[in-house]
Design a protein around this motif. Structure first.
Motif, PDB file in Angstrom:
ATOM      1  N   HIS A  95     -22.761  38.306   4.574  1.00 55.87           N
ATOM      2  CA  HIS A  95     -23.889  38.776   5.391  1.00 55.87           C
ATOM      3  C   HIS A  95     -23.367  39.248   6.742  1.00 55.87           C
ATOM      4  O   HIS A  95     -22.582  38.549   7.381  1.00 55.87           O
ATOM      5  CB  HIS A  95     -24.902  37.643   5.607  1.00 55.87           C
ATOM      6  CG  HIS A  95     -25.505  37.173   4.336  1.00 55.87           C
ATOM      7  ND1 HIS A  95     -26.775  37.506   3.958  1.00 55.87           N
ATOM      8  CD2 HIS A  95     -25.010  36.419   3.323  1.00 55.87           C
ATOM      9  CE1 HIS A  95     -27.043  36.967   2.784  1.00 55.87           C
ATOM     10  NE2 HIS A  95     -25.975  36.306   2.383  1.00 55.87           N
ATOM     11  N   GLU A  96     -23.827  40.427   7.176  1.00 55.92           N
ATOM     12  CA  GLU A  96     -23.500  40.959   8.491  1.00 55.92           C
ATOM     13  C   GLU A  96     -24.805  41.337   9.186  1.00 55.92           C
ATOM     14  O   GLU A  96     -25.560  42.155   8.671  1.00 55.92           O
ATOM     15  CB  GLU A  96     -22.587  42.171   8.383  1.00 55.92           C
ATOM     16  CG  GLU A  96     -21.222  41.823   7.798  1.00 55.92           C
ATOM     17  CD  GLU A  96     -20.281  43.001   7.780  1.00 55.92           C
ATOM     18  OE1 GLU A  96     -20.036  43.586   8.859  1.00 55.92           O
ATOM     19  OE2 GLU A  96     -19.804  43.334   6.693  1.00 55.92           O
ATOM     20  N   VAL A  97     -25.045  40.721  10.343  1.00 57.71           N
ATOM     21  CA  VAL A  97     -26.300  40.919  11.061  1.00 57.71           C
ATOM     22  C   VAL A  97     -26.004  41.224  12.524  1.00 57.71           C
ATOM     23  O   VAL A  97     -25.130  40.607  13.132  1.00 57.71           O
ATOM     24  CB  VAL A  97     -27.198  39.656  10.951  1.00 57.71           C
ATOM     25  CG1 VAL A  97     -28.441  39.787  11.812  1.00 57.71           C
ATOM     26  CG2 VAL A  97     -27.570  39.391   9.496  1.00 57.71           C
ATOM     27  N   ARG A  98     -26.730  42.178  13.067  1.00 62.28           N
ATOM     28  CA  ARG A  98     -26.676  42.504  14.501  1.00 62.28           C
ATOM     29  C   ARG A  98     -28.111  42.634  14.975  1.00 62.28           C
ATOM     30  O   ARG A  98     -28.891  43.392  14.399  1.00 62.28           O
ATOM     31  CB  ARG A  98     -25.939  43.816  14.745  1.00 62.28           C
ATOM     32  CG  ARG A  98     -24.475  43.771  14.394  1.00 62.28           C
ATOM     33  CD  ARG A  98     -23.846  45.143  14.557  1.00 62.28           C
ATOM     34  NE  ARG A  98     -23.896  45.585  15.937  1.00 62.28           N
ATOM     35  CZ  ARG A  98     -22.852  45.646  16.753  1.00 62.28           C
ATOM     36  NH1 ARG A  98     -21.669  45.286  16.323  1.00 62.28           N
ATOM     37  NH2 ARG A  98     -22.976  46.073  17.986  1.00 62.28           N
ATOM     38  N   CYS A  99     -28.465  41.912  16.008  1.00 63.10           N
ATOM     39  CA  CYS A  99     -29.811  42.012  16.561  1.00 63.10           C
ATOM     40  C   CYS A  99     -29.773  41.618  18.030  1.00 63.10           C
ATOM     41  O   CYS A  99     -28.723  41.274  18.570  1.00 63.10           O
ATOM     42  CB  CYS A  99     -30.791  41.153  15.772  1.00 63.10           C
ATOM     43  SG  CYS A  99     -30.264  39.489  15.493  1.00 63.10           S
ATOM     44  N   VAL A 100     -30.922  41.654  18.676  1.00 63.85           N
ATOM     45  CA  VAL A 100     -31.033  41.312  20.091  1.00 63.85           C
ATOM     46  C   VAL A 100     -32.163  40.310  20.255  1.00 63.85           C
ATOM     47  O   VAL A 100     -33.269  40.517  19.739  1.00 63.85           O
ATOM     48  CB  VAL A 100     -31.312  42.568  20.951  1.00 63.85           C
ATOM     49  CG1 VAL A 100     -31.549  42.170  22.410  1.00 63.85           C
ATOM     50  CG2 VAL A 100     -30.157  43.555  20.846  1.00 63.85           C
ATOM     51  N   GLY A 122     -21.323  35.921   7.851  1.00 65.27           N
ATOM     52  CA  GLY A 122     -21.301  34.647   7.160  1.00 65.27           C
ATOM     53  C   GLY A 122     -21.344  34.819   5.656  1.00 65.27           C
ATOM     54  O   GLY A 122     -21.246  35.929   5.139  1.00 65.27           O
ATOM     55  N   LYS A 123     -21.512  33.696   4.984  1.00 62.72           N
ATOM     56  CA  LYS A 123     -21.528  33.681   3.519  1.00 62.72           C
ATOM     57  C   LYS A 123     -22.812  33.057   3.018  1.00 62.72           C
ATOM     58  O   LYS A 123     -23.375  32.170   3.640  1.00 62.72           O
ATOM     59  CB  LYS A 123     -20.326  32.902   2.980  1.00 62.72           C
ATOM     60  CG  LYS A 123     -19.025  33.612   3.235  1.00 62.72           C
ATOM     61  CD  LYS A 123     -17.905  32.963   2.482  1.00 62.72           C
ATOM     62  CE  LYS A 123     -16.648  33.810   2.628  1.00 62.72           C
ATOM     63  NZ  LYS A 123     -15.584  33.323   1.772  1.00 62.72           N
ATOM     64  N   GLY A 124     -23.233  33.527   1.856  1.00 61.88           N
ATOM     65  CA  GLY A 124     -24.431  33.003   1.225  1.00 61.88           C
ATOM     66  C   GLY A 124     -24.185  32.692  -0.232  1.00 61.88           C
ATOM     67  O   GLY A 124     -23.119  32.990  -0.788  1.00 61.88           O
TER      68      GLY A 124
END
Length: 180
Positions: free
Chosen positions: A94-99, A114-116
């Motif tokens: 999982h790759e996430v970018r947010c504010v 991360g990993k799921g």
């Protein structure tokens, strides 16, 4: 198919000839920072990009994410996107970018990889057939960055996050901790 022999230059050294001091295990603690809960929109199913050499690529949209904790409270701006690579063994990256927009106006970039677990070993095949698992456990290592003077302390943190997405209930919840 067997692997080729290890070249001599890569054979591990005889560590008995090295002068390595006796060291003790390094202890660490975690400090709870916040929990965030997100909604998975019912009218926006995962967008499947397709199979790649790494696995099945998809994007999961998150909406209405609320951050609540001892030191950070706010919401994620707009929609969040989780870029997922579902691997043939049922595990996922999982790759996430947010504010995070805090309740007092700070803007904190929040990213993680991360990993799921979509279910081993059948998770990959089931998603290909259009069936998502009931729950997905996710473990990751978030980073935060900001220039807001009240939150500069987040720039030095390495965090760990433990979460679970309830696909049936259409929400996810995650606990974020600083490693101290």
């Amino acid at each position: 198919m067997s692997l080729p022999a290890v070249p001599e230059a890569y054979v591990p050294r005889d560590t008995s000839t090295l002068s390595i001091p006796q060291v003790k295990r390094l202890d660490f603690k975690t400090e709870y920072l916040f929990t965030y809960t997100m909604q998975l929109p019912s009218n926006d199913p995962p967008f499947i990009i397709g199979k790649t050499t790494s696995g099945l690529e998809l994007i999961i949209t998150e909406r209405g994410t609320r951050v609540s904790g001892t030191r950070i409270n706010g919401t994620f701006i707009r929609d969040g996107n989780d870029y997922v690579t579902l691997r043939p063994d049922g595990t996922s990256i999982h790759e996430v970018r947010c504010v995070i927009l805090t309740d007092d106006g700070a803007r904190i970039k929040f990213t993680y990889k991360g990993k799921g677990d979509f279910g081993w070993p059948a998770g990959y095949k089931e998603v290909l057939e259009g069936r998502m698992p009931g729950k997905v456990k996710i473990r990751c290592g978030p980073h935060m960055e900001t220039s807001h003077p009240d939150y500069l302390w987040v720039n030095a943190l390495q965090c760990v996050e433990v979460g679970e997405v309830d696909v049936v209930g259409r929400y996810g919840t995650f606990d974020c901790y600083a490693v101290v």
